[in-house]
Design an enzyme around this catalytic site. Structure first.
Site, PDB file in Angstrom:
ATOM      1  N   ASN A 151       0.203  -1.344  -0.136  1.00 40.58           N
ATOM      2  CA  ASN A 151      -0.140   0.191  -0.159  1.00 40.58           C
ATOM      3  C   ASN A 151       1.050   1.127   0.022  1.00 40.58           C
ATOM      4  O   ASN A 151       1.537   1.747   0.554  1.00 40.58           O
ATOM      5  CB  ASN A 151      -0.938  -0.058   1.639  1.00 40.58           C
ATOM      6  CG  ASN A 151      -1.507   1.175   1.650  1.00 40.58           C
ATOM      7  OD1 ASN A 151      -1.498   2.354   0.960  1.00 40.58           O
ATOM      8  ND2 ASN A 151      -2.959   0.672   1.569  1.00 40.58           N
ATOM      9  N   LYS A 210       0.576   4.193   3.005  1.00 41.32           N
ATOM     10  CA  LYS A 210       0.960   3.096   4.634  1.00 41.32           C
ATOM     11  C   LYS A 210       2.614   3.682   3.844  1.00 41.32           C
ATOM     12  O   LYS A 210       3.250   4.055   5.109  1.00 41.32           O
ATOM     13  CB  LYS A 210       0.539   1.888   4.392  1.00 41.32           C
ATOM     14  CG  LYS A 210      -0.949   1.825   4.565  1.00 41.32           C
ATOM     15  CD  LYS A 210      -0.879   0.320   5.500  1.00 41.32           C
ATOM     16  CE  LYS A 210      -2.533  -0.180   5.855  1.00 41.32           C
ATOM     17  NZ  LYS A 210      -2.622  -1.962   5.753  1.00 41.32           N
ATOM     18  N   ASP A 258      -0.471  -5.797  10.966  1.00 42.26           N
ATOM     19  CA  ASP A 258      -2.102  -6.136  10.426  1.00 42.26           C
ATOM     20  C   ASP A 258      -3.029  -5.939  11.203  1.00 42.26           C
ATOM     21  O   ASP A 258      -3.106  -5.141  12.644  1.00 42.26           O
ATOM     22  CB  ASP A 258      -2.121  -7.666  10.925  1.00 42.26           C
ATOM     23  CG  ASP A 258      -3.035  -8.253   9.904  1.00 42.26           C
ATOM     24  OD1 ASP A 258      -3.160  -8.343   8.748  1.00 42.26           O
ATOM     25  OD2 ASP A 258      -4.038  -9.396  10.830  1.00 42.26           O
ATOM     26  N   THR A 259      -4.521  -5.291  10.985  1.00 43.15           N
ATOM     27  CA  THR A 259      -5.493  -4.853  11.180  1.00 43.15           C
ATOM     28  C   THR A 259      -6.632  -5.416  11.531  1.00 43.15           C
ATOM     29  O   THR A 259      -6.980  -5.811  10.125  1.00 43.15           O
ATOM     30  CB  THR A 259      -5.798  -3.566  10.804  1.00 43.15           C
ATOM     31  OG1 THR A 259      -4.839  -2.679  11.800  1.00 43.15           O
ATOM     32  CG2 THR A 259      -7.178  -2.721  11.075  1.00 43.15           C
ATOM     33  N   PHE A 311     -12.037   4.692   4.433  1.00 43.64           N
ATOM     34  CA  PHE A 311     -12.092   3.829   3.757  1.00 43.64           C
ATOM     35  C   PHE A 311     -12.742   2.487   4.675  1.00 43.64           C
ATOM     36  O   PHE A 311     -12.642   2.656   6.108  1.00 43.64           O
ATOM     37  CB  PHE A 311     -10.686   3.276   3.164  1.00 43.64           C
ATOM     38  CG  PHE A 311      -9.560   2.596   4.396  1.00 43.64           C
ATOM     39  CD1 PHE A 311      -8.709   3.048   4.919  1.00 43.64           C
ATOM     40  CD2 PHE A 311      -9.226   1.204   4.374  1.00 43.64           C
ATOM     41  CE1 PHE A 311      -7.719   2.737   5.982  1.00 43.64           C
ATOM     42  CE2 PHE A 311      -8.533   0.696   5.177  1.00 43.64           C
ATOM     43  CZ  PHE A 311      -7.893   1.252   6.249  1.00 43.64           C
ATOM     44  N   ASP A 369     -14.914   2.657   8.156  1.00 45.63           N
ATOM     45  CA  ASP A 369     -14.846   3.757   9.618  1.00 45.63           C
ATOM     46  C   ASP A 369     -16.178   4.494   8.361  1.00 45.63           C
ATOM     47  O   ASP A 369     -15.896   5.137  10.246  1.00 45.63           O
ATOM     48  CB  ASP A 369     -13.616   5.479   8.030  1.00 45.63           C
ATOM     49  CG  ASP A 369     -12.253   4.805   8.102  1.00 45.63           C
ATOM     50  OD1 ASP A 369     -11.828   3.711   9.457  1.00 45.63           O
ATOM     51  OD2 ASP A 369     -11.329   5.265   7.565  1.00 45.63           O
ATOM     52  N   LYS A 382      -7.942  11.694  11.827  1.00 41.15           N
ATOM     53  CA  LYS A 382      -8.311  10.078  12.537  1.00 41.15           C
ATOM     54  C   LYS A 382      -7.073   9.283  12.778  1.00 41.15           C
ATOM     55  O   LYS A 382      -7.044   8.659  13.278  1.00 41.15           O
ATOM     56  CB  LYS A 382      -8.648   9.555  11.110  1.00 41.15           C
ATOM     57  CG  LYS A 382      -8.409   8.524  11.436  1.00 41.15           C
ATOM     58  CD  LYS A 382      -9.117   7.491   9.937  1.00 41.15           C
ATOM     59  CE  LYS A 382      -8.934   5.702  10.096  1.00 41.15           C
ATOM     60  NZ  LYS A 382      -8.640   4.687   8.915  1.00 41.15           N
ATOM     61  N   HIS A 436      -5.832   3.726  15.325  1.00 44.13           N
ATOM     62  CA  HIS A 436      -5.188   2.027  16.357  1.00 44.13           C
ATOM     63  C   HIS A 436      -3.790   2.075  14.852  1.00 44.13           C
ATOM     64  O   HIS A 436      -3.100   2.190  16.123  1.00 44.13           O
ATOM     65  CB  HIS A 436      -6.128   1.134  15.802  1.00 44.13           C
ATOM     66  CG  HIS A 436      -6.619   1.660  14.087  1.00 44.13           C
ATOM     67  ND1 HIS A 436      -7.940   2.038  14.334  1.00 44.13           N
ATOM     68  CD2 HIS A 436      -6.476   0.992  12.674  1.00 44.13           C
ATOM     69  CE1 HIS A 436      -8.006   2.050  12.638  1.00 44.13           C
ATOM     70  NE2 HIS A 436      -7.087   0.945  12.390  1.00 44.13           N
ATOM     71  N   ARG A 437      -3.971   2.851  13.558  1.00 39.76           N
ATOM     72  CA  ARG A 437      -2.970   2.535  12.933  1.00 39.76           C
ATOM     73  C   ARG A 437      -1.396   2.993  13.193  1.00 39.76           C
ATOM     74  O   ARG A 437      -1.058   3.157  13.689  1.00 39.76           O
ATOM     75  CB  ARG A 437      -3.260   2.276  11.453  1.00 39.76           C
ATOM     76  CG  ARG A 437      -1.768   2.399  10.280  1.00 39.76           C
ATOM     77  CD  ARG A 437      -1.952   2.063   9.214  1.00 39.76           C
ATOM     78  NE  ARG A 437      -3.185   1.524   9.268  1.00 39.76           N
ATOM     79  CZ  ARG A 437      -4.680   1.290   8.817  1.00 39.76           C
ATOM     80  NH1 ARG A 437      -4.794   2.811   9.285  1.00 39.76           N
ATOM     81  NH2 ARG A 437      -5.578   0.343   8.914  1.00 39.76           N
TER      82      ARG A 437
HETATM   83  P1  IMP Z   1      -4.979  -4.421   6.955  1.00 38.84           P
HETATM   84  O1  IMP Z   1      -4.147  -5.569   7.863  1.00 38.84           O
HETATM   85  O2  IMP Z   1      -4.639  -3.004   7.101  1.00 38.84           O
HETATM   86  O3  IMP Z   1      -5.116  -4.596   6.031  1.00 38.84           O
HETATM   87  O4  IMP Z   1      -6.961  -4.474   7.435  1.00 38.84           O
HETATM   88  C1  IMP Z   1      -8.106  -5.716   6.945  1.00 38.84           C
HETATM   89  C2  IMP Z   1      -9.035  -5.125   7.074  1.00 38.84           C
HETATM   90  O5  IMP Z   1      -9.226  -3.729   8.595  1.00 38.84           O
HETATM   91  C3  IMP Z   1      -9.439  -3.600   5.762  1.00 38.84           C
HETATM   92  O6  IMP Z   1      -9.852  -4.611   4.880  1.00 38.84           O
HETATM   93  C4  IMP Z   1     -10.435  -3.399   6.229  1.00 38.84           C
HETATM   94  O7  IMP Z   1     -11.515  -3.917   6.125  1.00 38.84           O
HETATM   95  C5  IMP Z   1     -10.718  -2.999   8.031  1.00 38.84           C
HETATM   96  N1  IMP Z   1      -9.610  -1.893   8.087  1.00 38.84           N
HETATM   97  C6  IMP Z   1      -7.902  -1.766   8.499  1.00 38.84           C
HETATM   98  N2  IMP Z   1      -8.189  -0.534   9.413  1.00 38.84           N
HETATM   99  C7  IMP Z   1      -9.020   0.096   8.879  1.00 38.84           C
HETATM  100  C8  IMP Z   1      -9.924   1.321   8.996  1.00 38.84           C
HETATM  101  O8  IMP Z   1      -8.676   2.352   9.594  1.00 38.84           O
HETATM  102  N3  IMP Z   1     -10.450   1.933   9.295  1.00 38.84           N
HETATM  103  C9  IMP Z   1     -11.852   0.898   8.949  1.00 38.84           C
HETATM  104  N4  IMP Z   1     -11.439  -0.364   8.040  1.00 38.84           N
HETATM  105  C10 IMP Z   1      -9.812  -0.597   8.224  1.00 38.84           C
END
Ligand code: IMP
Length: 191
Positions: free
Chosen positions: A9, A12, A68-69, A148, A151, A171, A176-177
């Site tokens: 990404n 990021k 990872d989120t 995204f 949100d 934001k 979190h991030r």
């Molecule tokens: P990733 O690990 O950052 O790719 O996040 C995995 C999934 O969590 C994403 O595809 C979103 O569906 C959701 N997600 C992660 N970060 C966010 C955010 O900041 N806002 C909303 N959804 C999020």
């Protein structure tokens, strides 16, 4: 020092590049010739971040960090959690994911949820984990068009706007991030 951020990404990468100390050169997966899909087969958010960072260290030889989120909803025992990206199936579709979550929460009183980001860092043969959490609630309809993923239906504790109604800067301050990245940067700055 060269350090890989295991992400495809570009947003990021740019965001974090601007924050890391000057003696650290951040490399993308593309920069190290990694064009494969790194396995994300763990059943926890931590596990996936660890898998990705380890994969880069093992097969490409670089120190690395990966994130990872997931969105953890209390009334759903932490779902969608590590499966947030594809909650409503593949291909990943943010609108379908939100619709499924809103349907699951219909008639549920407890709307509390949290976003969790884990960053796993592989540095000099050691692993370090950094976790950022944003607590809030899932509202009952979508609001806002910034951001995204989930949100538009997530409202952080103490705020009356959804994440999708905040600017990126606003934001980042509370999400979190941003929190996990700040912990990582603090650590790297002390190295
Ligand atoms: P990733 O690990 O950052 O790719 O996040 C995995 C999934 O969590 C994403 O595809 C979103 O569906 C959701 N997600 C992660 N970060 C966010 C955010 O900041 N806002 C909303 N959804 C999020």
């Amino acid at each position: 020092m060269k350090l890989v951020f295991a992400t495809n990404n570009p947003n990021k990468l740019k965001e974090v590049q601007a924050l890391v100390p000057a003696h650290i050169q951040l490399l993308s997966l593309k920069d190290i010739g990694c064009f494969e899909d790194i396995p994300e087969t763990a059943d926890t958010i931590e596990g996936n971040a660890q898998l990705k960072a380890l994969h880069v260290k093992k097969y490409y030889g670089y120190d690395c960090f990966a994130d990872d989120t997931g969105l953890e909803v209390t009334a759903l025992d932490g779902a969608p959690g590590v499966y947030s990206a594809r909650y409503a199936g593949t291909p990943r579709d943010a609108d379908a994911n939100m619709n499924k979550l809103l349907a699951e929460l219909q008639n549920k009183e407890n709307r509390s949820a949290q976003f969790k980001t884990v960053i796993a860092l592989q540095l000099n043969g050691e692993e370090h984990l950094f976790t950022g959490i944003a607590k809030g609630n899932i509202i009952d309809h979508k609001r806002g068009n910034q951001g995204f993923g989930y949100d538009p239906i997530f409202q952080a504790e103490g705020h009356d706007k959804t994440f999708a109604e905040l600017s990126m800067e606003e934001k980042n301050q509370i999400a979190h991030r941003g929190k996990a990245v700040r912990l990582l940067i603090e650590f790297l700055s002390s190295c």
